[in-house]
Design a protein around this motif. Structure first.
Motif, short mmCIF file in Angstrom:
data_model
loop_
_atom_site.label_atom_id
_atom_site.label_comp_id
_atom_site.label_asym_id
_atom_site.label_seq_id
_atom_site.Cartn_x
_atom_site.Cartn_y
_atom_site.Cartn_z
N TYR A 85 -60.97 -41.43 19.01
CA TYR A 85 -61.08 -42.84 19.37
C TYR A 85 -61.37 -42.90 20.85
O TYR A 85 -60.51 -42.54 21.66
CB TYR A 85 -59.79 -43.57 19.02
CG TYR A 85 -59.83 -45.07 19.16
CD1 TYR A 85 -60.86 -45.81 18.58
CD2 TYR A 85 -58.83 -45.74 19.84
CE1 TYR A 85 -60.89 -47.20 18.68
CE2 TYR A 85 -58.84 -47.12 19.95
CZ TYR A 85 -59.88 -47.85 19.37
OH TYR A 85 -59.90 -49.22 19.48
N ALA A 86 -62.60 -43.31 21.21
CA ALA A 86 -63.04 -43.24 22.61
C ALA A 86 -62.84 -41.81 23.10
O ALA A 86 -63.25 -40.86 22.43
CB ALA A 86 -62.33 -44.28 23.45
N SER A 87 -62.18 -41.61 24.24
CA SER A 87 -61.99 -40.26 24.77
C SER A 87 -60.77 -39.55 24.20
O SER A 87 -60.51 -38.39 24.54
CB SER A 87 -61.88 -40.30 26.30
OG SER A 87 -60.83 -41.16 26.70
N LEU A 88 -60.01 -40.21 23.31
CA LEU A 88 -58.86 -39.58 22.65
C LEU A 88 -59.36 -38.77 21.46
O LEU A 88 -59.80 -39.32 20.45
CB LEU A 88 -57.86 -40.65 22.20
CG LEU A 88 -56.63 -40.17 21.45
CD1 LEU A 88 -55.79 -39.23 22.31
CD2 LEU A 88 -55.78 -41.35 20.99
N ARG A 89 -59.31 -37.45 21.58
CA ARG A 89 -59.84 -36.57 20.55
C ARG A 89 -58.80 -36.19 19.50
O ARG A 89 -59.11 -36.02 18.32
CB ARG A 89 -60.37 -35.29 21.22
CG ARG A 89 -61.57 -35.48 22.11
CD ARG A 89 -62.85 -35.31 21.34
NE ARG A 89 -62.97 -33.98 20.77
CZ ARG A 89 -63.45 -32.92 21.43
NH1 ARG A 89 -63.84 -33.05 22.68
NH2 ARG A 89 -63.53 -31.75 20.82
N VAL A 90 -57.58 -35.98 19.95
CA VAL A 90 -56.52 -35.44 19.08
C VAL A 90 -55.22 -36.17 19.37
O VAL A 90 -54.88 -36.43 20.53
CB VAL A 90 -56.35 -33.92 19.32
CG1 VAL A 90 -55.07 -33.39 18.67
CG2 VAL A 90 -57.57 -33.15 18.83
N LEU A 91 -54.49 -36.51 18.31
CA LEU A 91 -53.12 -37.00 18.43
C LEU A 91 -52.34 -36.42 17.26
O LEU A 91 -52.45 -36.88 16.14
CB LEU A 91 -53.08 -38.53 18.43
CG LEU A 91 -51.83 -39.20 19.01
CD1 LEU A 91 -52.05 -40.71 19.16
CD2 LEU A 91 -50.57 -38.95 18.21
N ASN A 92 -51.59 -35.38 17.53
CA ASN A 92 -50.85 -34.65 16.49
C ASN A 92 -49.35 -34.72 16.77
O ASN A 92 -48.93 -34.70 17.94
CB ASN A 92 -51.23 -33.17 16.47
CG ASN A 92 -52.69 -32.93 16.10
OD1 ASN A 92 -53.36 -33.81 15.60
ND2 ASN A 92 -53.16 -31.72 16.35
N GLN A 93 -48.56 -34.75 15.71
CA GLN A 93 -47.13 -34.46 15.83
C GLN A 93 -46.87 -33.21 15.00
O GLN A 93 -47.20 -33.16 13.81
CB GLN A 93 -46.25 -35.60 15.34
CG GLN A 93 -44.75 -35.26 15.47
CD GLN A 93 -43.85 -36.46 15.32
OE1 GLN A 93 -44.18 -37.56 15.74
NE2 GLN A 93 -42.69 -36.25 14.71
N GLU A 94 -46.28 -32.18 15.65
CA GLU A 94 -46.13 -30.88 15.00
C GLU A 94 -44.73 -30.33 15.20
O GLU A 94 -44.10 -30.58 16.23
CB GLU A 94 -47.18 -29.91 15.54
CG GLU A 94 -48.60 -30.37 15.21
CD GLU A 94 -49.69 -29.54 15.85
OE1 GLU A 94 -50.65 -29.18 15.15
OE2 GLU A 94 -49.58 -29.25 17.05
N ILE A 95 -44.27 -29.59 14.21
CA ILE A 95 -42.98 -28.91 14.26
C ILE A 95 -43.22 -27.42 14.09
O ILE A 95 -43.77 -26.99 13.07
CB ILE A 95 -42.03 -29.42 13.16
CG1 ILE A 95 -41.82 -30.93 13.27
CG2 ILE A 95 -40.69 -28.69 13.24
CD1 ILE A 95 -41.02 -31.53 12.12
N LEU A 96 -42.84 -26.65 15.11
CA LEU A 96 -42.97 -25.19 15.06
C LEU A 96 -41.62 -24.60 14.68
O LEU A 96 -40.57 -24.96 15.24
CB LEU A 96 -43.41 -24.62 16.41
CG LEU A 96 -44.91 -24.64 16.72
CD1 LEU A 96 -45.38 -26.07 16.99
CD2 LEU A 96 -45.21 -23.76 17.93
N ALA A 97 -41.62 -23.68 13.75
CA ALA A 97 -40.39 -23.02 13.31
C ALA A 97 -39.79 -22.22 14.46
O ALA A 97 -40.46 -21.89 15.45
CB ALA A 97 -40.71 -22.09 12.14
N PRO A 98 -38.48 -21.91 14.38
CA PRO A 98 -37.85 -21.10 15.43
C PRO A 98 -38.63 -19.83 15.72
O PRO A 98 -39.01 -19.10 14.79
CB PRO A 98 -36.47 -20.80 14.85
CG PRO A 98 -36.20 -21.97 13.94
CD PRO A 98 -37.52 -22.33 13.35
N GLY A 99 -38.91 -19.60 17.00
CA GLY A 99 -39.61 -18.39 17.42
C GLY A 99 -41.11 -18.37 17.17
O GLY A 99 -41.78 -17.39 17.50
N ALA A 100 -41.66 -19.45 16.59
CA ALA A 100 -43.08 -19.46 16.23
C ALA A 100 -43.95 -19.70 17.47
O ALA A 100 -43.50 -20.25 18.48
CB ALA A 100 -43.36 -20.53 15.19
#
Length: 234
Positions: free
Chosen positions: A37-52
């Motif tokens: 959207y316009a100059s906004l390319r990425v909007l993610n919410q992510e959960i990385l496992a312990p130690g990942a």
């Protein structure tokens, strides 16, 4: 006009070590009508496992904003620079050609939850390669801006990013610099009302909204709210 994009409509991934929700096309998730959207390319919410970890990779010329919601992350580049951020902090990476970047969940026992935004960077602008900010608990905070005003992170693009933290019943009014903005609820319920068309939308946790041709926006929390307003004039 305000048009919502619910969390249920977003792309999703579950790889075991990584769980993700994608507002725009990313990785395996592709929608030709949602390439950003316009100059906004990425909007993610992510959960990385312990130690990942995300292993080193190169990026297009973008500013990458990481906002840690839970846990502790470290970001490293291939030239030896690094930054650690905890919950309640954010880091901005000004990516460079031929430099790779990695991300690590530093806890062996706790997941890492964070928001990540990519913004197209102007080709003629160069800023500090790694920046960091403490968000605190202000009801509104200018998180990032083109000139680093109000001690915000400095972007290589004409974009203003506001962090919003309201209690139920509180509201804030925002002037919008140009024709487009995007509102993202991190958690909580919000009523968003435009100052031009008087268009109104209610968002719940994880929902977002495209804002178009509204000179201002009123954000009212109906429950405790944490949100981002991304002002995208170009």
């Amino acid at each position: 006009m305000i048009k919502s994009r619910t969390a249920q409509e977003c792309g999703k991934a579950d790889f075991g070590w990584l769980q993700a929700r994608y507002t725009f096309s990313f990785g395996h998730y592709f929608d030709p009508e949602l390439m950003g959207y316009a100059s906004l390319r990425v909007l993610n919410q992510e959960i990385l496992a312990p130690g990942a970890s995300f292993q080193p990779r190169t990026y297009p010329r973008v500013d990458i904003l990481n906002l840690v919601l839970q846990g502790e992350a470290e970001y490293r580049d291939s030239e030896g620079r690094s930054v650690r951020i905890n919950a309640g902090e954010a880091a901005l990476l000004s990516t460079q050609p031929n430099i790779s970047y990695s991300e690590h969940n530093l806890s062996p026992t706790k997941p890492l939850t964070r928001m990540q935004l990519w913004l197209d960077a102007c080709p003629s602008h160069e800023n500090p390669l790694i920046q960091k900010i403490d968000i605190g608990n202000a009801s509104r905070l200018l998180l990032a801006s083109p000139n680093g005003e109000e001690n915000s992170l400095q972007l290589r693009q004409q974009v203003w990013i506001h962090h919003i933290d309201l209690q139920a019943g509180e509201q804030q009014d925002f002037k919008i610099h140009g024709p487009r903005a995007y509102l993202q609820s991190i958690h909580g319920r919000v009523d968003a009302q435009g100052g031009g068309s008087h268009s109104q939308q209610q968002l719940v946790c994880g929902d977002g909204a495209f804002i178009h041709q509204e000179p201002s926006l009123t954000v009212k929390a109906t429950t405790p709210l944490r949100a981002l307003l991304i002002d995208l004039p170009v």
